[in-house]
Scaffold this motif. Structure first.
Motif, mmCIF file in Angstrom:
data_model
loop_
_atom_site.group_PDB
_atom_site.id
_atom_site.type_symbol
_atom_site.label_atom_id
_atom_site.label_comp_id
_atom_site.label_asym_id
_atom_site.label_seq_id
_atom_site.Cartn_x
_atom_site.Cartn_y
_atom_site.Cartn_z
ATOM 1 N N ALA A 117 0.849 -1.198 0.000
ATOM 2 C CA ALA A 117 0.000 0.000 0.000
ATOM 3 C C ALA A 117 0.881 1.242 0.000
ATOM 4 O O ALA A 117 1.993 1.244 0.524
ATOM 5 N N GLY A 118 0.351 2.306 -0.559
ATOM 6 C CA GLY A 118 1.093 3.564 -0.630
ATOM 7 C C GLY A 118 1.209 4.231 0.725
ATOM 8 O O GLY A 118 0.737 3.724 1.750
ATOM 9 N N ASP A 119 1.842 5.384 0.719
ATOM 10 C CA ASP A 119 2.056 6.130 1.956
ATOM 11 C C ASP A 119 0.952 7.138 2.250
ATOM 12 O O ASP A 119 1.043 7.873 3.222
ATOM 13 N N GLU A 120 -0.066 7.222 1.421
ATOM 14 C CA GLU A 120 -1.164 8.164 1.660
ATOM 15 C C GLU A 120 -1.991 7.640 2.823
ATOM 16 O O GLU A 120 -2.739 6.698 2.689
ATOM 17 N N ALA A 121 -1.829 8.257 3.959
ATOM 18 C CA ALA A 121 -2.448 7.746 5.182
ATOM 19 C C ALA A 121 -3.934 8.064 5.285
ATOM 20 O O ALA A 121 -4.597 7.523 6.155
ATOM 21 N N PHE A 122 -4.460 8.935 4.430
ATOM 22 C CA PHE A 122 -5.848 9.343 4.595
ATOM 23 C C PHE A 122 -6.714 9.038 3.386
ATOM 24 O O PHE A 122 -7.727 9.688 3.174
ATOM 25 N N THR A 123 -6.336 8.074 2.585
ATOM 26 C CA THR A 123 -7.223 7.611 1.522
ATOM 27 C C THR A 123 -7.793 6.271 1.960
ATOM 28 O O THR A 123 -7.132 5.494 2.650
ATOM 29 N N MET A 124 -9.012 6.010 1.562
ATOM 30 C CA MET A 124 -9.719 4.831 2.064
ATOM 31 C C MET A 124 -8.987 3.519 1.775
ATOM 32 O O MET A 124 -8.850 2.695 2.680
ATOM 33 N N PRO A 125 -8.490 3.261 0.573
ATOM 34 C CA PRO A 125 -7.837 1.962 0.373
ATOM 35 C C PRO A 125 -6.619 1.768 1.278
ATOM 36 O O PRO A 125 -6.451 0.695 1.874
ATOM 37 N N GLU A 126 -5.791 2.781 1.421
ATOM 38 C CA GLU A 126 -4.600 2.655 2.255
ATOM 39 C C GLU A 126 -4.966 2.531 3.735
ATOM 40 O O GLU A 126 -4.389 1.728 4.461
ATOM 41 N N MET A 127 -5.921 3.349 4.182
ATOM 42 C CA MET A 127 -6.348 3.262 5.579
ATOM 43 C C MET A 127 -6.913 1.876 5.872
ATOM 44 O O MET A 127 -6.585 1.275 6.889
ATOM 45 N N THR A 144 -13.172 0.108 -2.443
ATOM 46 C CA THR A 144 -12.077 1.007 -2.816
ATOM 47 C C THR A 144 -10.766 0.270 -3.069
ATOM 48 O O THR A 144 -9.942 0.734 -3.847
ATOM 49 N N VAL A 145 -10.561 -0.869 -2.422
ATOM 50 C CA VAL A 145 -9.342 -1.636 -2.669
ATOM 51 C C VAL A 145 -9.339 -2.196 -4.094
ATOM 52 O O VAL A 145 -8.330 -2.138 -4.790
ATOM 53 N N TYR A 146 -10.479 -2.689 -4.537
ATOM 54 C CA TYR A 146 -10.534 -3.332 -5.850
ATOM 55 C C TYR A 146 -10.905 -2.385 -6.981
ATOM 56 O O TYR A 146 -10.635 -2.686 -8.138
ATOM 57 N N GLU A 147 -11.531 -1.276 -6.674
ATOM 58 C CA GLU A 147 -11.929 -0.276 -7.669
ATOM 59 C C GLU A 147 -12.587 -0.909 -8.902
ATOM 60 O O GLU A 147 -12.264 -0.599 -10.040
ATOM 61 N N GLY A 148 -13.510 -1.821 -8.650
ATOM 62 C CA GLY A 148 -14.264 -2.437 -9.738
ATOM 63 C C GLY A 148 -13.616 -3.673 -10.346
ATOM 64 O O GLY A 148 -14.207 -4.337 -11.181
ATOM 65 N N HIS A 149 -12.417 -4.027 -9.953
ATOM 66 C CA HIS A 149 -11.732 -5.206 -10.494
ATOM 67 C C HIS A 149 -11.908 -6.384 -9.537
ATOM 68 O O HIS A 149 -10.936 -6.921 -9.008
ATOM 69 N N PHE A 150 -13.144 -6.795 -9.357
ATOM 70 C CA PHE A 150 -13.442 -7.868 -8.408
ATOM 71 C C PHE A 150 -12.993 -9.237 -8.912
ATOM 72 O O PHE A 150 -13.000 -10.194 -8.155
ATOM 73 N N ASP A 151 -12.595 -9.321 -10.181
ATOM 74 C CA ASP A 151 -12.072 -10.581 -10.688
ATOM 75 C C ASP A 151 -10.735 -10.929 -10.035
ATOM 76 O O ASP A 151 -10.325 -12.087 -10.033
ATOM 77 N N LEU A 152 -10.064 -9.946 -9.435
ATOM 78 C CA LEU A 152 -8.801 -10.183 -8.733
ATOM 79 C C LEU A 152 -9.009 -10.587 -7.277
ATOM 80 O O LEU A 152 -8.068 -10.990 -6.602
ATOM 81 N N ALA A 153 -10.236 -10.451 -6.797
ATOM 82 C CA ALA A 153 -10.519 -10.697 -5.380
ATOM 83 C C ALA A 153 -10.457 -12.182 -5.062
ATOM 84 O O ALA A 153 -10.977 -13.019 -5.799
#
Length: 185
Positions: free
Chosen positions: A64-74, A145-154
């Protein structure tokens, strides 16, 4: 069985009920099972599956990136784990009948002027159920938000987490049994 306490000299009071306000219910097993499913989904099952490789959520958090206040990273770094802890504490405390006094009831629901009684018991069930529904919303938003619509990777992990969260929500709506110390109104 409620016990009557004789009034103290100089005081006019009715009979006092003794005992806890709530008692454990079978819904605690449902809440516990839901918590176990969430923990297994977060720590043991794959969250990413593709090209013959899988990754659990703790492994995914390393990327995960260093952006501490975006939903996927949090969500990936810390929010999923905080939600698991809160979800377990809140649902198990409620369904196991941990509300023994009016003070604890007021602390758990943060309503200073509301008492847990036979008349308000359904309102408390709804309050706990809807409060736990927020954990489903957080987990759901995290997955979206983690998958951003790419649920085939889940992998199986996010779906097991959501299923476990649904079980804890249902258990919280069912709630504990009424205890012998619960006042009528």
């Amino acid at each position: 069985m409620p016990y009557s306490v004789p009034p103290m000299p100089g005081f006019q009071q009715g009979p006092m009920l003794r005992g806890p306000l709530t008692l454990p219910n079978w819904s605690a097993a449902l809440a516990g099972l839901g918590g176990i499913l969430v923990a297994v989904g977060l720590f043991a099952l794959p969250w990413l599956s593709g090209m013959g490789e899988t990754m659990t959520l703790p492994e995914l958090s390393e990327y995960a990136g260093d952006e501490a206040f975006t939903m996927p990273e949090m969500y990936v770094k810390w929010l999923a784990y905080v939600m698991l802890a809160l979800q377990l504490l809140y649902s198990l405390a409620w369904t196991l009948g941990a509300i023994r006094t009016q003070t604890i009831a007021k602390l758990m629901v943060t309503w200073p002027n509301s008492e847990l009684t036979h008349a308000s018991f359904t309102r408390y069930r709804l309050l706990f159920g809807f409060s736990l529904s927020c954990s489903f919303l957080v987990h759901g938003l995290g997955v979206l938000t983690v998958y951003e619509g790419h649920f085939d990777l889940a992998g199986a992990g996010p779906w097991v987490v959501l299923a476990g969260t649904v079980l804890t929500v249902i258990a919280s709506f069912i709630g504990p049994r009424k205890g012998p110390g619960l006042p009528p109104s």
